[in-house]
Design a protein around this motif. Structure first.
Motif, PDB file in Angstrom:
ATOM      1  N   THR A 265      41.686  34.466  51.605  1.00  0.00           N
ATOM      2  CA  THR A 265      40.782  35.358  52.327  1.00  0.00           C
ATOM      3  C   THR A 265      40.006  36.134  51.262  1.00  0.00           C
ATOM      4  O   THR A 265      40.351  36.072  50.080  1.00  0.00           O
ATOM      5  N   ALA A 266      38.987  36.854  51.693  1.00  0.00           N
ATOM      6  CA  ALA A 266      38.219  37.636  50.723  1.00  0.00           C
ATOM      7  C   ALA A 266      39.148  38.596  49.978  1.00  0.00           C
ATOM      8  O   ALA A 266      39.009  38.814  48.774  1.00  0.00           O
ATOM      9  N   ASN A 267      40.116  39.139  50.701  1.00  0.00           N
ATOM     10  CA  ASN A 267      41.023  40.100  50.075  1.00  0.00           C
ATOM     11  C   ASN A 267      41.893  39.483  48.993  1.00  0.00           C
ATOM     12  O   ASN A 267      42.304  40.159  48.068  1.00  0.00           O
ATOM     13  N   SER A 268      42.206  38.195  49.129  1.00  0.00           N
ATOM     14  CA  SER A 268      43.130  37.623  48.161  1.00  0.00           C
ATOM     15  C   SER A 268      42.441  37.164  46.882  1.00  0.00           C
ATOM     16  O   SER A 268      43.110  36.973  45.874  1.00  0.00           O
ATOM     17  N   VAL A 269      41.128  36.977  46.900  1.00  0.00           N
ATOM     18  CA  VAL A 269      40.476  36.530  45.659  1.00  0.00           C
ATOM     19  C   VAL A 269      39.511  37.554  45.045  1.00  0.00           C
ATOM     20  O   VAL A 269      39.305  37.546  43.842  1.00  0.00           O
ATOM     21  N   PHE A 270      38.938  38.424  45.852  1.00  0.00           N
ATOM     22  CA  PHE A 270      38.098  39.486  45.275  1.00  0.00           C
ATOM     23  C   PHE A 270      38.984  40.688  45.005  1.00  0.00           C
ATOM     24  O   PHE A 270      38.800  41.741  45.599  1.00  0.00           O
ATOM     25  N   ARG A 271      39.959  40.524  44.135  1.00  0.00           N
ATOM     26  CA  ARG A 271      40.906  41.618  43.955  1.00  0.00           C
ATOM     27  C   ARG A 271      40.460  42.524  42.817  1.00  0.00           C
ATOM     28  O   ARG A 271      39.986  42.084  41.788  1.00  0.00           O
ATOM     29  N   ASN A 272      40.655  43.819  43.054  1.00  0.00           N
ATOM     30  CA  ASN A 272      40.267  44.788  42.043  1.00  0.00           C
ATOM     31  C   ASN A 272      40.983  44.556  40.716  1.00  0.00           C
ATOM     32  O   ASN A 272      40.449  44.841  39.657  1.00  0.00           O
ATOM     33  N   GLU A 273      42.199  44.011  40.796  1.00  0.00           N
ATOM     34  CA  GLU A 273      42.930  43.734  39.560  1.00  0.00           C
ATOM     35  C   GLU A 273      42.144  42.795  38.656  1.00  0.00           C
ATOM     36  O   GLU A 273      42.181  42.933  37.439  1.00  0.00           O
ATOM     37  N   PHE A 274      41.445  41.830  39.276  1.00  0.00           N
ATOM     38  CA  PHE A 274      40.682  40.894  38.453  1.00  0.00           C
ATOM     39  C   PHE A 274      39.567  41.626  37.727  1.00  0.00           C
ATOM     40  O   PHE A 274      39.153  41.229  36.646  1.00  0.00           O
ATOM     41  N   ASN A 275      39.055  42.686  38.331  1.00  0.00           N
ATOM     42  CA  ASN A 275      38.001  43.454  37.688  1.00  0.00           C
ATOM     43  C   ASN A 275      38.523  44.201  36.477  1.00  0.00           C
ATOM     44  O   ASN A 275      37.895  44.227  35.434  1.00  0.00           O
ATOM     45  N   LEU A 276      39.657  44.846  36.642  1.00  0.00           N
ATOM     46  CA  LEU A 276      40.072  45.807  35.625  1.00  0.00           C
ATOM     47  C   LEU A 276      41.180  45.307  34.712  1.00  0.00           C
ATOM     48  O   LEU A 276      41.200  45.619  33.530  1.00  0.00           O
TER      49      LEU A 276
END
Lengths: 290, 329, 241
Positions: free
Chosen positions: B240-251
Motif C-alpha cells: 500500500t502507499a503506507n508500506s512503501v512511502f515510508r518516512n524511514e526511507f527518507n531519513l
C-alpha cells in the motif's frame, strides 16, 4: 456554503499560523530547522488535556501556565542540546538531532497517553455562534481569537520591546550584536523559549478544535515548513499570511477537489513556492536564505 | 577515454566489493530464517543508503525525500505487472523493473531542473515535499491503488526458500548499486561532484559543469533507489502507499551515512549494518520504546560524533600519519 | 588587434548600487607577459578579476580573450576557454589530497583525458608540491595552500592565469618561491596577470604594471617607470604609509 468553507479555512489557518510562528522565529534567528517543533505543539496539547482531565482546568486558563512551562523547556533545549550541536556539527546535522528528539517525544507520548486520539472538551465545546448562514463552534472562535491575539502580542514584542529589538538585531548581525555586548547565547535561548511557548499555545488551541494523537507531530512540523515557505521566514506577519493561505487552500481543496487531497495540494504548493519564490511571499524578514 | 581517473583504487574497491558480496551470499547457510530476514533488512538499508550517497554524499545535496523513488518505483512495477496478465513471472518482473527504473529516472530529470537550483536546506525541504506529494497522489488517486493496495507477482523459484531468495536478490541489487557508486566516485563525474560538495562556486570556476553533473547524479540515485524499491515491494508481496512511502526511507538513509561517514561509500554500509544490528537484534524485543531508542541514538550520534565512525577513524589516521612523518625526520 | 595580445580590455565599467567599482578601464596584456595589477584597497582589482572570470557581467565595455568577447560569459565557459584563477584566500578542497585537488583542475581543464595524470604531475612539480602529494589539503600550511591553489589553476592548462595576491601573508622565503613558480608558469606557456600588494615581488616579477585607483586606470608601464610616477606615488601616499 463557500462562506462557511472560507470561515472554516480561516480558523484552521489561524492554527497553522500559531503553530508555525515559533518554528519560523527559530529558523529566522538561529537558522535552526527544528524538526521537533510539531512534537512541542503536541506537548502543549497533551498538557492542556491532562490539566483539564485531572484538575478540571479550562484550557484557556491553562494556556499561560503551559506557555511558561514550554518557554522553560525551549530555553533549556537550546542551552543544552542545540547549542552544542550547532557548534560542533552542521546545521543539517542539527536537523537530524531535532528529528531524534521528535522520535523520542512521540514515543514517550504514546507510552504515556496511548496512540489513540485525544481531545480537550470544555463545557462549552458544543455551543456555537451563528452569523447568518455561517455557523462556528465556540471553541473554534476561541482558537481563532487565541491565535490572533498571541500573534499580535508576539509581533508587538518583537517590534517594540527591548528584548525584541535585541533578537532582531542578533538575527541580522550576530557578530555586531555580540560586539555591542549582547549575550548571544542568552538571546538564542530566549528565542528558542519563545518558539516553544508558542508551539505549546498552538497545541492548546488545536486541542480545543480537533482530536490529536502522537503521530500528528510530523504533520505539524511539516505544516510549519509550508507556512514558513509560503509567508516568509522569521516574522509573525509572514506566519499569519502563510497560515491563513494554507488554511483556506486546505478547506477549499477538500470542498472542491476531494476530502483526500488537502495534503497533496499543500505539498504541491510547498514545492512550487520553493521553486518560484524560496524567500516566501513577504520575503525574508531576518536572514537571507541559506 | 579512460573510465576511471584514479584507476588503481577503483579496481581495489571493486575487488573488495565483489569479495564482500560473495561472503555475504554464503551467509544464509549459517543463519536461521530470522537471521536471514535481518540480513535482508541490512542489505536493503545498505543499498538504499549507497544509492542516496551518489547524490547526497558525493555532491552534498541532501535529499530528504528518497522515499518518493522507493514508493514510485514499487507502484510503477506493481501496476505494470497488473497490466501484463499471462506473462511469465520472470518476463513481467523484468519489464516492470526496467520500466520502474526508467520512469523514476524521468521523474528525477523533470524535477531536477527546478529544485536542484535550490541549495542546502531548501533542496532538502523541497525533496521532502516531493516525496509527500508522490505519497498523497498514490494514496488518493483510486487508479493508482495506493490506499487499497496491490499484489505483486510471485517471482520466487519453486525450490528456493523465499527469505533466502529475497536476501540474494536484494544483495545482488545492493552490490550493483555499490559498484555503480564506486564507478561514479572514481570517474570524472565523481570528482566533479566532490568539487561541488566542497565549494560549488570554486567548482564552476574550475570548469566543472555543475548543473548537468548534479542532474546526472540525481537521476542515477533515483533509478538505483527505484530498483531497490521494486525488489523490496516483491519481497513484501502486497503493498500500500503506507508500506512503501515510508518516512524511514527518507531519513534513515541519511542517518546511516552520518553514522558511518558522510561522503564515503563504506560509511553508509557500515552505518546500515550498525543501525540494523542495534535496532533489530539488540533492541529487537523492546518494540514499545523502539522509536525512543532510535531517536536517542540519533541525538547521541550527532552530539558525540558529528562526523560518524569514519570521522573517528579519519582523525586517528591523520594523527598516525603525522606521527609517522615526524618519526621519519 | 594583433595576434600576440591575449587579453584586451576596452572601456569596461562596473558599478554596484551606484558605486563605480571599475570605470572605463582599457588595457592590453601581451601573450607571455607577467603583468601586475596594483592599487590601494578598494581600487577595483578584485572586481576586475571577477569581471574577467565571468562572476560579474560588466555594465559596459568588452573583454576580449584571444580575440573573443567573454564579457558576461559564464564562469564555466570562461574556464573552458583557458582562463584560470587562483584565489587570494586559497579555496582548496580540504578533505582531498594534494594530488586529488590538482587532478580536479586537470580533469576539468583543457588537458585530454589521457594526459590528466601527466598534467597533474607536472603542475605539482612546477609548484613544488611533488613531495606533499599524499598530504591532505587541510594539513597544509598557508604557504603550501597558496602553492596548491596555483598548481590547481595551472593544471587546467590555462593560457591566462589570474593570480589574486599570491604572495599575501607569505614570509620572504615563501614569497621568493612563489615568484619563481609564477615565472616557471609563464615559461610553461601561461600569461600571468596578478593582483599583488607585495611591492618588491611586483617590481621583481612584472613586465608591465597597471595601477588602479578608485576604479580607474591611472598609470601603466614598466615597473621602474611606475615606481617613479608621481600620480602613483600620490595615490599610495593617500592610503598607505
Amino acid at each position: 456554503m463557500t462562506m462557511q468553507t472560507l470561515v472554516d479555512g480561516l480558523v484552521l489557518g489561524g492554527l497553522f499560523s500559531l503553530s508555525a510562528v515559533g518554528f519560523s522565529l527559530l529558523f529566522g534567528v538561529l537558522g535552526v530547522v527544528n524538526l521537533s517543533h510539531g512534537a512541542f505543539v503536541l506537548i502543549g496539547g497533551y498538557a492542556a488535556y491532562t490539566l483539564h482531565e485531572k484538575l478540571g482546568l479550562d484550557p484557556l486558563l491553562a494556556l499561560p501556565v503551559i506557555m511558561l512551562g514550554m518557554f522553560c523547556l525551549g530555553y533549556a533545549f537550546q542551552r543544552s542540546v542545540i547549542q552544542w550541536a550547532t557548534k560542533r556539527a552542521s546545521l543539517l546535522a542539527s536537523m537530524l538531532l531535532t528529528y531524534g528528539f521528535a522520535l523520542m517525544i512521540r514515543n514517550a507520548l504514546v507510552l504515556i497517553y496511548s496512540p489513540d486520539f485525544k481531545s480537550v472538551t470544555p463545557a462549552y465545546a458544543f455551543d456555537s455562534l451563528s452569523f447568518g448562514e455561517v455557523t462556528v463552534g465556540l471553541t473554534r472562535v476561541a482558537a481563532l481569537l487565541v491565535s490572533i491575539v498571541l500573534l499580535a502580542a508576539l509581533a508587538a514584542t518583537l517590534r517594540y520591546s527591548s528584548i525584541g529589538r535585541t533578537i532582531r538585531a542578533t538575527a541580522q548581525q550576530e557578530q555586531a550584536a555580540a560586539l555591542c555586548g549582547v549575550n548571544i547565547r542568552h538571546v538564542f535561548a530566549l528565542t528558542s523559549g519563545l518558539s516553544a511557548a508558542f508551539a505549546g499555545a498552538a497545541g492548546v488551541a488545536i486541542g480545543l478544535v480537533m482530536p490529536f494523537s502522537p503521530p500528528d507531530e510530523t504533520l505539524w512540523t511539516v505544516n510549519a515548513f509550508v507556512v514558513v515557505t509560503l509567508g516568509g521566514i522569521g516574522s509573525p506577519a509572514g506566519a499569519l499570511v502563510g497560515g491563513l493561505i494554507l488554511g483556506v487552500v486546505n478547506t477549499m481543496t477538500a470542498q472542491l477537489i476531494g476530502a483526500a487531497f488537502p495534503n497533496a495540494m499543500m505539498f504541491l504548493l510547498l514545492v512550487l513556492m520553493l521553486v518560484v519564490r524560496p524567500a516566501g511571499l513577504l520575503g525574508n524578514s531576518f536572514k537571507g536564505s541559506r | 577515454m579512460k573510465l576511471f581517473v584514479s584507476g588503481r583504487s577503483a579496481w581495489v574497491s571493486i575487488a573488495i566489493t565483489l569479495a564482500g558480496a560473495l561472503l555475504f551470499a554464503l551467509l544464509p547457510a549459517f543463519l536461521s530464517p530470522y537471521g536471514v530476514r535481518v540480513g535482508q533488512l541490512f542489505v536493503l538499508a545498505a543499498g538504499l543508503a549507497v544509492a542516496w550517497t551518489v547524490l547526497g554524499g558525493f555532491s552534498g545535496y541532501w535529499s530528504f525525500g528518497n522515499a518518493a523513488f522507493v514508493g514510485t518505483g514499487a507502484f510503477v512495477a506493481a501496476l505494470i505487472e497488473l497490466a501484463l496478465p499471462g506473462w511469465s513471472p520472470a518476463g513481467a518482473f523484468t519489464v516492470a523493473l526496467l520500466a520502474a527504473m526508467l520512469l523514476n529516472g524521468l521523474l528525477a530529470l523533470v524535477i531536477a531542473w527546478p529544485i536542484l537550483r535550490l541549495r542546502g536546506i531548501y533542496f532538502a525541504i523541497a525533496m521532502l515535499g516531493v516525496s509527500q506529494v508522490c505519497y498523497e497522489l498514490v494514496s488518493n488517486i483510486d487508479a493508482l491503488r495506493g490506499a487499497l493496495g496491490v499484489n505483486l507477482i510471485d517471482i520466487v523459484p519453486k525450490d528456493v526458500r523465499p527469505e533466502r531468495f529475497y536476501y540474494w536478490a536484494l544483495l545482488l541489487a545492493a552490490t550493483a548499486i555499490i559498484l555503480i557508486a564506486i564507478c561514479v566516485r572514481h570517474s570524472k563525474l565523481g570528482y566533479g561532484l566532490l568539487a561541488i560538495r566542497e565549494d560549488e562556486d570554486t567548482a564552476r570556476m574550475l570548469g566543472v559543469p555543475t548543473a548537468p553533473y548534479k542532474i546526472s547524479a540525481f537521476v542515477i540515485s533515483a533509478m538505483l533507489t527505484a530498483m531497490m524499491g521494486v525488489i523490496y515491494a516483491h519481497n513484501l508481496g502486497y503493498i500500500t502507499a503506507n508500506s512503501v512511502f515510508r518516512n524511514e526511507f527518507n531519513l534513515n538513509v541519511i542517518v546511516y551515512s552520518l553514522l558511518g561517514g558522510m561522503g564515503t561509500i563504506i560509511g553508509p554500509i557500515v552505518g546500515a549494518g550498525v543501525m540494523t544490528y542495534v535496532t533489530q537484534v539488540l533492541l529487537g524485543d523492546l518494540l514499545d520504546i523502539h522509536m525512543f531508542i532510535t531517536g536517542l541514538l540519533l541525538a547521541i550520534l550527532v552530539l558525540a560524533a558529528p562526523n560518524g565512525l569514519y570521522g573517528i577513524y579519519d582523525t586517528y589516521r591523520l594523527r598516525l600519519k603525522r606521527q609517522k612523518r615526524e618519526a621519519g625526520r | 588587434m594583433s595576434a600576440d595580445v591575449i587579453l584586451a580590455v576596452r572601456g569596461v565599467s562596473k558599478s554596484f548600487r551606484g558605486l563605480k567599482a571599475v570605470r572605463d578601464v582599457s588595457f592590453e596584456v601581451p601573450r607571455g607577459a607577467i603583468c601586475s595589477l596594483i592599487g590601494p584597497n578598494g581600487a577595483g582589482k578584485s572586481t576586475f578579476f571577477n569581471l574577467v572570470t565571468g562572476y560579474f557581467r560588466p555594465d559596459s565595455g568588452t573583454i576580449l580573450f584571444e580575440g573573443r568577447d567573454i564579457a558576461g560569459a559564464s564562469p564555466v565557459d570562461v574556464a573552458h576557454l583557458g582562463v584560470a584563477r587562483a584565489f587570494q584566500i586559497a579555496k582548496p578542497f580540504p578533505g582531498m589530497s594534494v594530488t586529488e585537488n590538482v587532478r580536479i583542475g586537470a580533469l576539468f581543464g583543457r588537458a585530454g583525458p589521457r594526459d590528466v595524470e601527466a598534467v597533474t604531475q607536472s603542475a605539482m612539480q612546477l609548484a613544488g608540491l611533488a613531495e606533499l602529494h599524499d598530504r591532505e589539503a587541510r594539513e597544509l600550511t598557508v604557504g603550501q595552500l597558496r602553492r596548491l591553489e596555483v598548481a590547481r589553476a595551472l593544471a587546467a592548462r590555462p593560457s591566462l592565469l589570474l593570480a589574486d595576491e599570491p604572495c599575501a601573508g607569505l614570509n620572504p622565503t615563501e614569497t621568493a618561491e612563489m615568484v619563481a613558480i609564477l615565472r616557471r608558469a609563464r615559461d610553461a606557456g601561461a600569461t600571468v596577470v596578478l593582483v599583488e600588494h607585495d611591492m618588491p615581488a611586483v617590481m621583481e616579477i612584472s613586465d608591465t604594471v597597471l595601477v588602479l585607483e578608485a576604479g580607474a586606470l591611472i598609470a601603466q608601464g614598466a615597473p621602474q617607470a611606475i615606481a617613479r610616477d608621481p600620480r602613483v606615488i600620490a595615490a599610495y601616499l593617500g592610503t598607505e604609509e
